[in-house]
Design an enzyme around this catalytic site. Structure first.
Site, PDB file in Angstrom:
ATOM      1  N   CYS A   1     -40.188  22.087   1.655  1.00 41.99           N
ATOM      2  CA  CYS A   1     -39.427  22.153   0.405  1.00 41.99           C
ATOM      3  C   CYS A   1     -39.963  23.211  -0.554  1.00 41.99           C
ATOM      4  O   CYS A   1     -39.372  23.432  -1.618  1.00 41.99           O
ATOM      5  CB  CYS A   1     -39.424  20.788  -0.275  1.00 41.99           C
ATOM      6  SG  CYS A   1     -38.632  19.511   0.724  1.00 41.99           S
TER       7      CYS A   1
ATOM      8  N   HIS B   1     -31.296  19.824  -4.964  1.00 43.25           N
ATOM      9  CA  HIS B   1     -32.458  20.257  -4.182  1.00 43.25           C
ATOM     10  C   HIS B   1     -32.041  20.869  -2.842  1.00 43.25           C
ATOM     11  O   HIS B   1     -32.322  20.319  -1.785  1.00 43.25           O
ATOM     12  CB  HIS B   1     -33.394  19.056  -3.971  1.00 43.25           C
ATOM     13  CG  HIS B   1     -34.645  19.349  -3.225  1.00 43.25           C
ATOM     14  ND1 HIS B   1     -35.261  20.585  -3.231  1.00 43.25           N
ATOM     15  CD2 HIS B   1     -35.415  18.548  -2.431  1.00 43.25           C
ATOM     16  CE1 HIS B   1     -36.351  20.535  -2.478  1.00 43.25           C
ATOM     17  NE2 HIS B   1     -36.459  19.311  -1.975  1.00 43.25           N
TER      18      HIS B   1
END
Length: 386
Positions: free
Chosen positions: A84, A333
């Site tokens: 991420c 996200h």
């Protein structure tokens, strides 16, 4: 020699059913190039943050940006992956190339197309960022559910605090036109387990988890000797990157040592304390992550992060707004895009161009982007170049 951020672009985050990963990459890249007032032919290196892990079939996406303009043919392009934090990996690699003198004008892009898979497919893809030997059967909600359970066991039930964090970030996102979720939801919705807000990985509820999003963001970075040619130039006061052990079994979940070390190293390099910051964009993939980040960055003692919500410190109008953009929780996200997005939003804050989410007088900002369960940790301290 160092790098300056001089232009940026950012697609809205959300569900882009009519766009491919290539479309998202090119849209953000073109906006960044135009914003900097450059031509595509001025770019001498391209850096793409893209996690993928099977979410799209484009496993070799680094050269997709060349399709923006034929003049980009033969420009070196590299894909970076660090879970991420893939976007920040791209930012830092471009900066390092400029510091080394091998690039003068870099195009940095972060992009992810997540909605081509269903929720189960995305969950499986994201699980590729965990330690397969021990954690292959755990989803990321389950992993951060373990963090939350450890925190609750040590410091008491913090469900209400997590709901307050979700409420804060969703309220902030109402003023951010780039955000995925812009709904005015009240505290009771976040704090109550219902059919619309079920327990996903106890004690985490659905509203404690960031959404599945598509999107891209891009930056233009140039060497110091070129920065004076641009109206907007953002400097790195500091940049710290550290990786911790991948297996959770080798780490104490309560200590959150990877994030804590990244903050400490960045603050030391910048010669500041957390109290010198005007705002921060941090990695709230789950609400428990934001709560633990408050403590990792030194805003509160262990177990006392809830006080920052109660006292208003981290609210949009507080002393140190955290995730004034809406954060991952509400802005969205898209994994590879997140780190670049955070740097874009910080640049907007520092140039007074953040619109409805602007913090007046912002001069020093912090970006914290995290990959995996506190494994890949990037912390940038940014300011407007003098």
């Amino acid at each position: 020699m160092d790098a300056k951020i001089v232009g940026w672009g950012h697609t809205p985050f959300g569900k882009h059913e009519d766009k491919t990963i290539e479309d998202l990459i090119i849209t953000a890249a073109k906006e960044a190039i135009d914003h900097a007032g450059l031509e595509p032919s001025d770019i001498d290196s391209i850096w793409l943050g893209h996690f993928n892990s099977g979410m799209v079939p484009d496993g070799f996406a680094s050269s997709l940006a060349l399709n923006l303009d034929d003049s980009l043919r033969f420009t070196p392009a590299t894909r970076l992956e660090n879970a991420c934090a893939s976007g920040s990996a791209a930012v830092y690699s471009a900066r390092n190339a400029i510091k080394a003198g091998s690039s003068k004008v870099a195009l940095v892009i972060g992009a992810e197309k997540m909605t081509e898979l269903d929720t189960a497919g995305v969950t499986k893809a994201l699980a590729g960022a965990s330690y397969q030997k021990e954690e292959a059967d755990l989803s990321f909600p389950a992993i951060f559910g373990k963090f939350a359970a450890a925190y609750f066991n040590a410091h008491g039930d913090s469900s209400e605090t997590l709901a307050r964090i979700a409420e804060k970030n969703h309220r902030n996102a109402l003023n951010n036109p780039l955000a995925h979720i812009r709904k005015d939801l009240d505290f009771d919705f976040f704090n109550t387990v219902t059919n619309k807000n079920p327990l996903i990985a106890p004690p985490l509820r659905l509203t404690d988890c960031s959404p599945i999003s598509d999107g891209a963001a891009a930056l233009i970075m140039v060497s110091d000797d070129r920065a004076a040619d641009f109206d907007n130039a953002i400097a790195f006061r500091a940049a710290a990157h550290i990786n911790d052990f991948l297996p959770m079994s080798k780490r104490d979940p309560l200590k959150f040592e990877g994030p804590k070390t990244a903050f400490a190293n960045a603050f030391s390099e910048a010669g500041i304390s957390v109290n010198d910051l005007d705002f921060a964009e941090v990695h709230d993939c789950f609400t428990i992550a934001e709560l633990m980040i408050y403590e990792a960055m030194g805003l509160a003692e262990p177990g006392k992060g809830a006080n920052l919500i109660k006292e208003g410190t981290v609210m949009a109008d507080g002393r140190l707004p955290i995730n004034i953009s809406g954060g991952l929780k509400a802005k969205g996200h898209p994994v590879g895009a997140t780190g670049v997005s955070m740097h874009v939003l910080a640049a907007m804050q520092l140039t007074g161009t953040a619109g409805g989410i602007q913090k007046e007088g912002a001069e020093l900002g912090c970006v914290f982007n995290m990959g995996g369960s506190g494994v890949a940790n990037y912390c940038s301290i940014l300011e407007k170049a003098s």
